[in-house]
Design a protein around this motif. Structure first.
Motif, PDB file in Angstrom:
ATOM      1  N   LEU A 308       0.692  -1.261  -0.186  1.00 51.04           N
ATOM      2  CA  LEU A 308       0.123   0.020  -0.063  1.00 51.04           C
ATOM      3  C   LEU A 308       0.783   1.158  -0.207  1.00 51.04           C
ATOM      4  N   TYR A 326       2.868  -5.296  -7.974  1.00 51.88           N
ATOM      5  CA  TYR A 326       1.984  -5.264  -6.887  1.00 51.88           C
ATOM      6  C   TYR A 326       2.223  -4.261  -5.676  1.00 51.88           C
ATOM      7  N   HIS A 328      -0.291  -0.474  -4.666  1.00 50.31           N
ATOM      8  CA  HIS A 328      -1.638   0.064  -4.575  1.00 50.31           C
ATOM      9  C   HIS A 328      -1.593   1.262  -3.934  1.00 50.31           C
ATOM     10  N   VAL A 333      -7.247   3.783  -1.464  1.00 51.32           N
ATOM     11  CA  VAL A 333      -7.313   2.510  -1.263  1.00 51.32           C
ATOM     12  C   VAL A 333      -8.781   2.273  -1.788  1.00 51.32           C
ATOM     13  N   ARG A 337     -10.076  -3.578  -5.933  1.00 51.26           N
ATOM     14  CA  ARG A 337      -9.137  -3.589  -6.855  1.00 51.26           C
ATOM     15  C   ARG A 337      -7.882  -4.204  -5.988  1.00 51.26           C
ATOM     16  N   LEU A 338      -7.882  -3.996  -4.474  1.00 54.21           N
ATOM     17  CA  LEU A 338      -6.874  -4.491  -3.763  1.00 54.21           C
ATOM     18  C   LEU A 338      -7.125  -6.038  -3.591  1.00 54.21           C
ATOM     19  N   GLN A 341      -5.618  -7.667  -6.804  1.00 57.42           N
ATOM     20  CA  GLN A 341      -4.223  -7.714  -7.057  1.00 57.42           C
ATOM     21  C   GLN A 341      -3.679  -8.820  -5.862  1.00 57.42           C
TER      22      GLN A 341
END
Length: 392
Positions: A308, A326, A328, A333, A337-338, A341
């Motif tokens: 993140l 990888y 995000h 956030v 979508r997270l 991934q």
């Protein structure tokens, strides 16, 4: 910033202490830092408080506190010079000391670092910024202090090429400056014993950077909502989740997520060092983390990791370790979508573990070269004992 509750900062100190004790056992080592009691208790070295005014880290709203801070800046100039003068070498071990990716005031740490580097130049003491992080800075006063600190240092190296580029853009001659992996990669890695299904989620009391003050609460709410939804989705799939932190200030975020998800599958780590964090991440099937040194721990442990990312340094780290796909954005956030991934990360888990094994081997070799170069730069052969000092 050492001893002040940030595990990544203390891990950088631990890595440099390991180097000094192995390569220069004759060196007398002490520290100038924000948490001297913690540093002395944990690492067994004498330590001096960085700031004369004990309320330095508290917001000053009353006249007395404001006056105390102002007087403290004058006293610190004298105290810092006197401390530096007693030493042959001062090492600033890693950390993002040349960046403002989190909220930062120029009269805080940037001023303290400037005093340190200026004292070294005036008094003939070598000040080395070793494996530090840097980034573009919007605030003119902060940028000026950071630029002059870097210029006055006798030795500089960076934890990524972006940091060196940022200092070059600020007007610092970086021709002789080198780039090496983050110092925390020099810490020993624990054996990997994954617990089936376990996901470590590293959280942060994130409000954006120094240029995001106007919308800091909006950024924080979006970050917290997205991470909470992600954790809840994992729990609904029956996955155990371990919440990790990297600074004492992150505890409130952990509490909020625990209350919101309200499941026995979600637990909170009590890690007190980077070594503890590495053990946590080595026990996981996968890691999703925000703080930079949470990422370092997971990658060093060889665990497939999703970042993140709140700053370019995180992206650069993931690229170095072969996991650039990888990442995000922490400011935006998107739980759905997270999750996509994350599932893609797990599908490639076996291959990513092999990639991390190879990248960690190369990282170890690069850090060995950095320590060899540091010895040549700071400890030329003499027939007297050096006094080597640590400071943030």
């Amino acid at each position: 910033m050492l001893g002040s509750g940030n595990l990544g900062n203390d891990g950088s100190l631990e890595a440099v202490l390991g180097y000094l004790r192995a390569a220069h056992p004759e060196a007398a080592v002490d520290a100038l830092c924000g948490g001297p009691e913690v540093v002395t208790a944990r690492y067994g070295i004498p330590a001096t408080r960085l700031h004369w005014y004990r309320g330095e880290y508290r917001t000053a709203s009353r006249a007395g506190a404001i006056a105390g801070k102002g007087l403290g800046k004058l006293v610190d100039a004298v105290r810092t010079a006197a401390w530096v003068r007693r030493h042959d070498v001062v090492i600033v071990p890693g950390m993002g000391v040349l960046e403002a990716t989190l909220p930062l005031r120029p009269w805080g740490f940037p001023y303290a670092l400037f005093l340190l580097c200026a004292s070294g130049r005036l008094l003939g003491t070598k000040v080395a910024l070793v494996g530090v992080g840097a980034a573009p800075i919007g605030s003119r006063p902060t940028r000026a202090l950071v630029r002059w600190s870097a210029r006055l240092a006798a030795h500089r190296s960076y934890r990524d090429a972006l940091s060196r580029d940022a200092m070059r853009a600020m007007g610092v001659d970086t021709t002789r400056d080198e780039v090496h992996p983050d110092l925390a990669f020099a810490l020993p890695a624990p054996p990997a014993h994954p617990s089936p299904g376990l996901v470590c989620v590293g959280v942060m009391d994130f409000h954006g950077g120094d240029d995001d003050r106007a919308r800091s609460e909006e950024i924080h709410r979006r970050y917290l909502d997205g991470v909470t939804r992600f954790v809840r989705a994992l729990v609904q799939e029956g996955r155990p989740v371990r919440l990790l932190t990297g600074d004492a200030c992150d505890a409130a975020v952990v509490g909020t997520i625990l209350d919101a998800v309200d499941s026995p599958l979600v637990t909170a780590s009590r890690a007190a060092s980077l070594a503890d964090l590495m053990k946590e991440t080595a026990a996981a099937d996968a890691v999703v983390a925000t703080r930079y040194h949470n990422l370092v721990c997971a990658l060093k442990a060889g665990t497939p990791t999703l970042a993140l990312s709140y700053a370019a340094k995180s992206d650069a780290l993931m690229t170095r370790m072969g996991l650039d796909a990888y990442c995000h954005p922490a400011r935006e956030v998107d739980a759905d979508r997270l999750l996509e991934q994350f599932r893609a990360l797990e599908e490639r888990s076996a291959g990513l573990r092999r990639t991390l094994t190879e990248r960690n081997r190369l990282t170890t070799e690069q850090l060995d070269r950095q320590f060899t170069a540091l010895t040549a730069a700071l400890f030329p052969a003499t027939d007297h004992t050096h006094a080597v000092r640590e400071t943030p």
